[in-house]
Design a protein around this motif. Structure first.
Motif, PDB file in Angstrom:
ATOM      1  N   TYR A  42       0.924  -1.177  -0.033  1.00 20.03           N
ATOM      2  CA  TYR A  42      -0.002  -0.076   0.120  1.00 20.03           C
ATOM      3  C   TYR A  42       0.839   1.343  -0.108  1.00 20.03           C
ATOM      4  O   TYR A  42       0.603   2.272  -0.710  1.00 20.03           O
ATOM      5  N   THR A  99       1.288   4.145  -2.480  1.00 26.57           N
ATOM      6  CA  THR A  99       0.792   5.506  -2.285  1.00 26.57           C
ATOM      7  C   THR A  99       2.193   6.426  -2.713  1.00 26.57           C
ATOM      8  O   THR A  99       1.799   7.480  -3.389  1.00 26.57           O
ATOM      9  N   ARG A 123      -3.349  -2.381  -9.522  1.00 27.46           N
ATOM     10  CA  ARG A 123      -4.490  -1.340  -9.160  1.00 27.46           C
ATOM     11  C   ARG A 123      -5.443  -2.245  -8.389  1.00 27.46           C
ATOM     12  O   ARG A 123      -6.157  -1.841  -7.402  1.00 27.46           O
ATOM     13  N   ALA A 124      -5.714  -3.382  -8.970  1.00 27.97           N
ATOM     14  CA  ALA A 124      -6.685  -4.508  -8.413  1.00 27.97           C
ATOM     15  C   ALA A 124      -6.531  -4.766  -6.938  1.00 27.97           C
ATOM     16  O   ALA A 124      -7.237  -4.844  -6.083  1.00 27.97           O
ATOM     17  N   LEU A 171      -4.575  -3.182  -5.033  1.00 30.32           N
ATOM     18  CA  LEU A 171      -4.560  -1.807  -4.114  1.00 30.32           C
ATOM     19  C   LEU A 171      -6.000  -1.895  -3.759  1.00 30.32           C
ATOM     20  O   LEU A 171      -6.122  -1.477  -2.364  1.00 30.32           O
ATOM     21  N   GLY A 172      -7.091  -2.065  -4.198  1.00 23.23           N
ATOM     22  CA  GLY A 172      -8.020  -1.962  -3.751  1.00 23.23           C
ATOM     23  C   GLY A 172      -8.459  -3.049  -2.520  1.00 23.23           C
ATOM     24  O   GLY A 172      -9.227  -2.739  -1.527  1.00 23.23           O
ATOM     25  N   PHE A 173      -8.075  -4.309  -2.881  1.00 24.65           N
ATOM     26  CA  PHE A 173      -8.125  -5.295  -1.590  1.00 24.65           C
ATOM     27  C   PHE A 173      -7.383  -4.700  -0.671  1.00 24.65           C
ATOM     28  O   PHE A 173      -7.785  -5.052   0.709  1.00 24.65           O
ATOM     29  N   GLU A 198      -6.408  -1.898   0.512  1.00 23.69           N
ATOM     30  CA  GLU A 198      -7.134  -0.819   1.139  1.00 23.69           C
ATOM     31  C   GLU A 198      -8.283  -1.298   2.173  1.00 23.69           C
ATOM     32  O   GLU A 198      -8.483  -0.926   3.462  1.00 23.69           O
ATOM     33  N   ARG A 199      -8.910  -2.321   1.581  1.00 23.90           N
ATOM     34  CA  ARG A 199     -10.033  -2.800   2.288  1.00 23.90           C
ATOM     35  C   ARG A 199      -9.489  -3.601   3.601  1.00 23.90           C
ATOM     36  O   ARG A 199     -10.188  -3.639   4.582  1.00 23.90           O
ATOM     37  N   ASN A 219      -8.116  13.117  -2.713  1.00 22.28           N
ATOM     38  CA  ASN A 219      -7.441  12.137  -1.504  1.00 22.28           C
ATOM     39  C   ASN A 219      -7.283  12.470  -0.261  1.00 22.28           C
ATOM     40  O   ASN A 219      -6.618  12.092   0.737  1.00 22.28           O
TER      41      ASN A 219
END
Length: 302
Positions: A11, A15, A62-63, A65-67, A69-70, A153
């Motif tokens: 992450y 970032t 990118r895919a 990163l979404g997971f 963050e969750r 952001n």
């Protein structure tokens, strides 16, 4: 399967677009970061496109990163739900406008100490443009600044607004009828630095009126501005709320003026990151303190 530590490192690399800055953020070595990313890429495929100075996420990155963050947000939510505030440790890196220092910052620090006694507050007093840059660079966790900052952001929570007035020592200028802009500009003016909203508004007023001010002095130190005003060195463009004592004693007076100035709006602003539970709670406390201060200031005026 990826563990939390690897996802956290991934992450921060995503970032900052940098292995080096991510290693500084998570307090480990750059080779250790590289090793974690290599393990993730072995399992999920190429996550970053390497460039000379930085890295860029691929489609798979990118895919992921979404997971990530969750996952990190869920961990922060779990820790917040199961931990007692009094046991939370760490440091809140806080940026503050000096206007707020002169108003209610000490009350906020007292409130933080009461709710989070083991959390230290590292305070930086600066102007809002510098604090915005520090938030984006992750050099600050939270800032009380002139806002809102309209970037996707960053999160802005409203704190309060305060008026700005023409304020001077009584020996410098006296007036019963409202003074024209031209009459005000015959005296030196003293206000915030050039990259702040009060100065920009003043500059635009002068340009539109096609007038030439006597002098415009600027300072990042509100205490210096107030001192110069009390000494009769010019007309200050500052909030009356920060000079209540000087107004009450008669050292300064609010000048009647034909030209009003815009209110300054302050927000508690922070980066929208999944693990910032302490920051969001600190922003909420700041809202409560600011509201209590505003209510108390209003009662004092009545």
């Amino acid at each position: 399967m990826a563990d939390f530590r690897s996802l956290e490192i991934f992450y921060w690399v995503a970032t900052f677009s940098s292995f080096r800055r991510a290693s500084e953020q998570v307090n480990t070595t750059q080779p250790a970061v590289s090793q974690r990313i290599a393990a993730l890429e072995h399992e999920y495929g190429t996550l970053f496109e390497r460039r000379t100075r930085d890295v860029v996420l691929t489609g798979r990155g990118r895919a992921l990163l979404g997971f990530a963050e969750r996952f990190l947000a869920l961990r922060a939510e779990m820790e917040a739900a199961l931990s007692e505030p009094g046991r939370m440790t760490g440091t809140l890196r806080l940026g503050v406008s000096e206007t707020i220092v002169q108003m209610w910052l000490m009350r906020f620090v007292e409130r933080m100490r009461a709710v989070y006694p083991a959390v230290s507050v590292d305070i930086t007093v600066d102007i809002s443009p510098n604090m915005q840059a520090a938030l984006l660079g992750n050099d600050l966790d939270l800032a009380f600044l002139v806002g809102p900052i309209t970037l996707p952001n960053l999160v802005n929570r409203p704190l309060f607004s305060t008026t700005v007035a023409w304020i001077a020592a009584p020996q410098l200028i006296t007036a019963e009828a409202p003074l024209s802009l031209g009459a005000l500009l015959r005296h030196p003016l003293i206000t915030y630095p050039k990259n702040t909203s009060p100065y920009v508004e003043l500059r635009d007023l002068v340009l539109r009126a096609n007038l030439l001010p006597s002098q415009i002095h600027t300072s990042a130190s509100l205490a210096t501005i107030v001192k110069m005003g009390v000494e009769g060195l010019g007309i200050c463009l500052i909030p009356p709320d920060v000079v209540r004592r000087e107004l009450a004693s008669g050292d300064l007076v609010i000048l009647p003026a034909e030209q009003s100035l815009s209110d300054i709006v302050f927000t508690a602003t922070y980066a929208n990151r999944p693990d910032h539970h302490l920051v969001t709670e600190a922003a909420r406390l700041a809202q409560e303190v600011a509201q209590a201060w505003t209510d108390g200031a209003g009662a004092a005026d009545r």
